[in-house]
Enzyme design. Structure first.
Site, mmCIF file in Angstrom:
data_model
loop_
_atom_site.group_PDB
_atom_site.id
_atom_site.type_symbol
_atom_site.label_atom_id
_atom_site.label_comp_id
_atom_site.label_asym_id
_atom_site.label_seq_id
_atom_site.Cartn_x
_atom_site.Cartn_y
_atom_site.Cartn_z
ATOM 1 N N LYS A 13 0.835 -1.207 0.000
ATOM 2 C CA LYS A 13 0.000 0.000 0.000
ATOM 3 C C LYS A 13 0.872 1.260 0.000
ATOM 4 O O LYS A 13 0.662 2.176 -0.783
ATOM 5 C CB LYS A 13 -0.936 0.015 1.232
ATOM 6 C CG LYS A 13 -1.809 -1.231 1.335
ATOM 7 C CD LYS A 13 -2.709 -1.209 2.559
ATOM 8 C CE LYS A 13 -1.988 -1.221 3.895
ATOM 9 N NZ LYS A 13 -1.238 -2.477 4.183
ATOM 10 N N ARG A 150 11.974 -1.947 10.429
ATOM 11 C CA ARG A 150 10.923 -1.560 11.376
ATOM 12 C C ARG A 150 10.824 -2.577 12.502
ATOM 13 O O ARG A 150 10.925 -3.773 12.260
ATOM 14 C CB ARG A 150 9.579 -1.486 10.639
ATOM 15 C CG ARG A 150 9.129 -0.081 10.369
ATOM 16 C CD ARG A 150 7.965 -0.008 9.444
ATOM 17 N NE ARG A 150 6.747 -0.648 9.921
ATOM 18 C CZ ARG A 150 5.587 -0.566 9.300
ATOM 19 N NH1 ARG A 150 5.490 0.116 8.169
ATOM 20 N NH2 ARG A 150 4.524 -1.182 9.769
#
Ligand code: AP5
Length: 204
Positions: A13, A150
């Site tokens: 996305k 992350r």
């Protein structure tokens, strides 16, 4: 124009949103990016959101809705990436947009199998200076660009995020399907193919 990007973690996305910003002038609003920035700065919101994010769980609706209320631009072509993620958030968004005389124009559902998600997220790297997203195999960072992983891209957290997606976010597929504004893209293809499919399906 308001476009919602819906799909599991790692579906691509953010990658597609980045390109629509560069090539089509969209404004990208990612609740994940906004929350990570709040955590980094140590704001009140960041302090509250941190533990949920580390566990791969959703941050409470009221915090997210307040954040979007503050960030939603009144004009322009907007991509909402990672929001809404619950039915309550979708209803709050509808109310917010109605006040501005707007509505969700299209919802792009990124469809991708779990194994692809795990492979993509374990290889994801981010440039903390620009926020640009790379992948060690599919889109390696240019030489000299320092990247980080992350915290929530560890495999056990990714599996938890997938579970949370299925339980709390997947019901939105039916919510938007009933309104007739949902389009599906095969997000397991290459970034260029996915981009082409999005442009076609959104009529851009
Ligand atoms: P968030 O940041 O929104 O994470 P996510 O939805 O899990 O989405 P990702 O950023 O992981 O994936 P993506 O689909 O953007 O994939 P990307 O383009 O990077 O949320 C994080 C956390 O914040 C949540 O867990 C929650 O705690 C909280 N949160 C956020 N919003 C919230 C809300 N509304 N309510 C409550 N809590 C909220 O791509 C992934 C990798 O694959 C990259 O390395 C990329 O280079 C690569 N790649 C992309 N496309 C392709 C392709 N086509 N082929 C090969 N590789 C590709």
């Amino acid at each position: 124009m308001i476009v919602v990007f819906l799909g599991p973690p790692g579906a691509g996305k953010g990658t597609q949103a980045q390109r629509l910003v560069e090539e089509k002038g969209f404004i990208h609003i990612s609740t994940g990016d906004l929350l990570r920035e709040a955590v980094k700065k140590g704001t009140e919101l960041g302090k509250k959101a941190k533990e949920y994010m580390e566990r791969g769980e959703l941050v409470p609706d009221e915090l997210i809705v307040a954040l979007i209320k503050e960030k939603l631009p009144e004009e322009g072509k907007v991509i909402l990436d990672g929001f809404p993620r619950t039915i309550a958030q979708a209803e709050a968004l509808d109310r917010m947009l109605a006040e501005l005389g707007k509505k969700v124009d299209a919802v792009v559902l990124f469809e991708v199998p779990d194994e692809v998600v795990v492979e993509r997220l374990s290889g994801r790297r981010v440039d903390p200076k620009t926020g640009k997203v790379y992948h060690v195999k599919y889109n390696p960072p240019p030489e000299g660009v320092e990247v980080v992983q992350r915290d929530d891209d560890r495999e056990e957290v990714v599996r938890r995020r997938l579970e949370v997606y299925r339980r709390q976010t997947a019901p939105l597929v039916e919510y938007y399907e009933r309104r007739g504004n949902l389009v599906r893209v095969d997000a397991s293809k290459s970034p260029d193919e996915v981009y082409g499919e999005i442009l076609t399906k959104l009529g851009l």
